[in-house]
Design an enzyme around this catalytic site. Structure first.
Site, PDB file in Angstrom:
ATOM      1  CG  HIS A 227      21.132   5.755  10.184  1.00 56.15           C
ATOM      2  ND1 HIS A 227      21.709   4.680  10.632  1.00 56.15           N
ATOM      3  CD2 HIS A 227      20.300   5.364   9.343  1.00 56.15           C
ATOM      4  CE1 HIS A 227      21.337   3.981   9.990  1.00 56.15           C
ATOM      5  NE2 HIS A 227      20.858   4.335   8.753  1.00 56.15           N
ATOM      6  CG  HIS A 268      23.353  -0.377  17.227  1.00 55.85           C
ATOM      7  ND1 HIS A 268      22.509  -0.782  17.019  1.00 55.85           N
ATOM      8  CD2 HIS A 268      24.157   0.055  16.278  1.00 55.85           C
ATOM      9  CE1 HIS A 268      22.149  -1.447  15.729  1.00 55.85           C
ATOM     10  NE2 HIS A 268      22.884  -0.015  15.043  1.00 55.85           N
ATOM     11  CG  ASP A 323      28.612   5.225  12.860  1.00 51.13           C
ATOM     12  OD1 ASP A 323      29.040   5.004  11.469  1.00 51.13           O
ATOM     13  OD2 ASP A 323      27.944   5.640  12.871  1.00 51.13           O
TER      14      ASP A 323
HETATM   15  N1  NMX Z   1      24.271   9.205  24.580  1.00 49.80           N
HETATM   16  C1  NMX Z   1      24.279  10.117  24.902  1.00 49.80           C
HETATM   17  N2  NMX Z   1      22.525   9.805  25.119  1.00 49.80           N
HETATM   18  C2  NMX Z   1      22.877   8.450  24.644  1.00 49.80           C
HETATM   19  C3  NMX Z   1      23.950   7.495  23.588  1.00 49.80           C
HETATM   20  C4  NMX Z   1      24.848   8.175  23.612  1.00 49.80           C
HETATM   21  N3  NMX Z   1      25.749   7.482  22.615  1.00 49.80           N
HETATM   22  N4  NMX Z   1      22.576   6.452  23.739  1.00 49.80           N
HETATM   23  C5  NMX Z   1      21.721   6.558  23.714  1.00 49.80           C
HETATM   24  N5  NMX Z   1      21.364   7.192  24.594  1.00 49.80           N
HETATM   25  C6  NMX Z   1      20.328   7.790  24.979  1.00 49.80           C
HETATM   26  C7  NMX Z   1      18.978   8.218  23.907  1.00 49.80           C
HETATM   27  O1  NMX Z   1      19.539   9.554  23.252  1.00 49.80           O
HETATM   28  C8  NMX Z   1      17.972   7.538  25.227  1.00 49.80           C
HETATM   29  O2  NMX Z   1      17.615   9.257  25.724  1.00 49.80           O
HETATM   30  P1  NMX Z   1      16.276   9.948  25.895  1.00 49.80           P
HETATM   31  O3  NMX Z   1      15.524   8.313  26.839  1.00 49.80           O
HETATM   32  O4  NMX Z   1      16.316  10.817  26.496  1.00 49.80           O
HETATM   33  O5  NMX Z   1      15.500   9.164  24.695  1.00 49.80           O
HETATM   34  C9  NMX Z   1      18.294   6.620  26.348  1.00 49.80           C
HETATM   35  O6  NMX Z   1      20.064   7.354  26.028  1.00 49.80           O
HETATM   36  C10 NMX Z   1      17.608   5.600  26.146  1.00 49.80           C
HETATM   37  O7  NMX Z   1      18.701   5.514  24.584  1.00 49.80           O
HETATM   38  P2  NMX Z   1      18.708   3.364  23.695  1.00 49.80           P
HETATM   39  O8  NMX Z   1      17.204   2.799  23.594  1.00 49.80           O
HETATM   40  O9  NMX Z   1      19.829   3.220  24.393  1.00 49.80           O
HETATM   41  O10 NMX Z   1      19.855   3.796  22.525  1.00 49.80           O
HETATM   42  P3  NMX Z   1      18.005   4.130  21.255  1.00 49.80           P
HETATM   43  O11 NMX Z   1      17.975   2.794  20.891  1.00 49.80           O
HETATM   44  O12 NMX Z   1      16.983   5.225  21.569  1.00 49.80           O
HETATM   45  O13 NMX Z   1      19.782   5.154  20.238  1.00 49.80           O
HETATM   46  C11 NMX Z   1      21.197   5.311  18.793  1.00 49.80           C
HETATM   47  C12 NMX Z   1      20.423   4.348  19.868  1.00 49.80           C
HETATM   48  C13 NMX Z   1      22.223   4.914  18.308  1.00 49.80           C
HETATM   49  C14 NMX Z   1      20.419   6.651  18.586  1.00 49.80           C
HETATM   50  C15 NMX Z   1      21.559   6.178  20.890  1.00 49.80           C
HETATM   51  O14 NMX Z   1      22.977   5.243  21.118  1.00 49.80           O
HETATM   52  C16 NMX Z   1      22.426   7.271  19.970  1.00 49.80           C
HETATM   53  O15 NMX Z   1      22.174   8.160  19.608  1.00 49.80           O
HETATM   54  N6  NMX Z   1      24.354   7.291  20.200  1.00 49.80           N
HETATM   55  C17 NMX Z   1      25.100   8.339  19.287  1.00 49.80           C
HETATM   56  C18 NMX Z   1      24.560   9.053  18.090  1.00 49.80           C
HETATM   57  C19 NMX Z   1      25.793   7.477  17.438  1.00 49.80           C
HETATM   58  O16 NMX Z   1      26.812   6.906  17.233  1.00 49.80           O
HETATM   59  N7  NMX Z   1      24.687   6.923  15.925  1.00 49.80           N
HETATM   60  C20 NMX Z   1      25.477   5.949  15.077  1.00 49.80           C
HETATM   61  C21 NMX Z   1      24.905   4.844  15.330  1.00 49.80           C
HETATM   62  C22 NMX Z   1      25.332   3.380  14.658  1.00 49.80           C
HETATM   63  N8  NMX Z   1      24.441   4.407  13.077  1.00 49.80           N
HETATM   64  O17 NMX Z   1      25.533   3.987  12.125  1.00 49.80           O
HETATM   65  O18 NMX Z   1      23.391   4.295  12.540  1.00 49.80           O
HETATM   66  C1  MLT Z   2      23.447   1.001  10.521  1.00 50.13           C
HETATM   67  O1  MLT Z   2      24.970   0.065   9.994  1.00 50.13           O
HETATM   68  O2  MLT Z   2      22.839   1.232   9.904  1.00 50.13           O
HETATM   69  C2  MLT Z   2      23.635   1.193  12.004  1.00 50.13           C
HETATM   70  O3  MLT Z   2      24.333   0.243  13.149  1.00 50.13           O
HETATM   71  C3  MLT Z   2      22.233   0.949  12.753  1.00 50.13           C
HETATM   72  C4  MLT Z   2      20.936   0.080  12.444  1.00 50.13           C
HETATM   73  O4  MLT Z   2      21.740  -1.205  12.273  1.00 50.13           O
HETATM   74  O5  MLT Z   2      20.100   0.575  13.427  1.00 50.13           O
END
Ligand code: NMX
Ligand code: MLT
Length: 388
Positions: A227, A268, A323
């Protein structure tokens, strides 16, 4: 639509997915669409990015942008609430200097709450918002060992100016710092009702914990690297990459994926296109610091990573999120330690979470408020048994 029409069918496949996509309530401050991103009270975020943070706080609480007279009165109201008691600094002096700044932020918010909780949702939310700039400045200074000779607060100044004045860093361009921080705050204030930190804050408040306890809980949720703390991890990434050469950046991204580590700044839960908050920050960087080495690296990352991530069909969104760019901008204006970056996200988010808590506690259900959160969990591997 009547109250009884089905909106969503829950299947077994929805279980253990982090409530992904399951409607649980309504939100009056913002909504997020997969391709256009966040809108505050209907306005696309890019149209608001140049506003003063105080005006956007007003929007989130009042659902309308202020007239000039309303903006002036609101700033005066915030000024009247902004004084931070000296004991906050005294508590900060007792904290471990190597504790994470997000833990300091939670402690700071709890401390403000212990010193002055009125029990009125709106009063407490606005008081906390008004005290954040000074508290943030004290946090940075005392954790950095600069706890002496701190300039007096100027309650009549803007929120960002109060922070920059408290910080009082030598050798930085304060006007540039204020411009980038003001945009940062506006972009990060709110993101729909279901992001983890906002959901957590509202859940805690639903048990009638105080605004301070609820928002401290929200900050703990924000501190996770998937997050808010992704902004720290992303800049740490950039510093490790150390080159904007596309081949080397691509090799780095592939290496992270091979090591089963997240590529921070991409992906995301809701968005399916580049986050407009990232687009705005890239445009700001192109205007203000196009030749900054870290900015050059994120420019390359933005081109390379989505292509590499799209090779994996299970990644729903390979594009840049909020981010990706904030760390490079913060670094450029003098914040060279990435461990502080999520505190800026938290500072901004206090406004959106505060406004959403106020709505859930005093507006929803005809003013009765949303009841205590209690979703259903289904028993797994626990058939009924008895002691012999
Ligand atoms: N790098 C590596 N793997 C990823 C990424 C990424 N950037 N995005 C998604 N995946 C993987 C995810 O871990 C999941 O793996 P598994 O099936 O083994 O659990 C798979 O792809 C499917 O994930 P999604 O459905 O595309 O995404 P989800 O909704 O589960 O997760 C995040 C969303 C934001 C947690 C994920 O995209 C992520 O880990 N991104 C990198 C961290 C990041 O930048 N977070 C900040 C988000 C914004 N914020 O500020 O909150
Ligand atoms: C946020 O700004 O809180 C992030 O993009 C994460 C989200 O919306 O799930």
């Amino acid at each position: 639509m009547t109250g009884d029409e089905p909106m969503f069918t829950v299947n077994r496949s929805h279980l253990n997915t982090g409530l992904r996509g399951i409607p649980v309530g309504t939100c009056r401050t913002s909504f997020v669409t997969p391709t256009e991103g966040v809108h505050y009270c209907g306005y696309p975020i890019a149209e608001l990015a140049h506003f003063a943070p105080e005006d956007i706080v007003y929007l989130l609480f009042n659902k309308e942008l202020p007239t000039p007279a309303q903006a002036e009165a609101f700033r005066a109201d915030l000024a009247s609430r902004g004084a931070v008691p000296n004991s906050v600094a005294a508590v900060f002096h007792t904290l471990p200097r190597d504790g994470h700044p997000m833990d300091w932020l939670s402690v700071g918010i709890h401390t403000l709450g212990m010193l002055d909780t009125t029990g009125d949702w709106q009063e407490d939310a606005l008081n906390l918002i008004a005290r954040m700039p000074r508290m943030m400045g004290l946090l940075f200074r005392i954790r950095d060992g600069r706890g002496e000779n701190i300039p007096e607060d100027d309650l009549s100044a803007s929120m960002v100016h109060r922070f920059v004045r408290t910080l009082d860093l030598d050798g930085v361009d304060q006007d540039l710092m204020e411009r980038i921080l003001a945009t940062y705050l506006v972009l990060h204030m709110d993101h729909g009702g279901g992001n983890l930190s906002t959901f957590t804050g509202k859940a805690v408040a639903s048990g009638h914990a105080t605004v301070y306890a609820s928002i401290a809980g929200a900050m703990n949720a924000l501190s996770g690297p998937l997050h808010g703390r992704a902004n720290q991890s992303c800049l740490e990434f950039v510093l490790r990459i150390g080159t904007s050469d596309p081949d080397e950046v691509e090799a780095f991204v592939r290496g992270e994926l091979a090591a089963k580590r997240p590529v921070f700044g991409f992906g995301h839960a809701v968005l399916r296109a580049e986050d407009p908050r990232a687009t705005v920050q890239f445009a700001l960087g192109e205007e203000l610091c196009p030749d900054d080495e870290n900015f050059k690296i994120i420019r390359t990352l933005r081109e390379v990573a989505p292509r590499v991530l799209s090779e994996n069909p299970k990644i729903s969104n390979p594009n840049a999120n909020v981010d990706i760019a904030s760390g490079a901008l913060l670094h450029h204006i003098g914040f060279t330690d990435p461990t502080y970056y999520t505190t800026f996200f938290g500072w901004a988010r206090v406004a959106g979470i505060g406004a959403q808590i106020l709505d859930e506690r005093t507006v929803m259900r005809g003013g009765k408020g949303t009841p205590i959160y209690r979703p259903k969990y289904i028993a797994e591997e626990q058939s009924l048994r008895h002691l012999d």
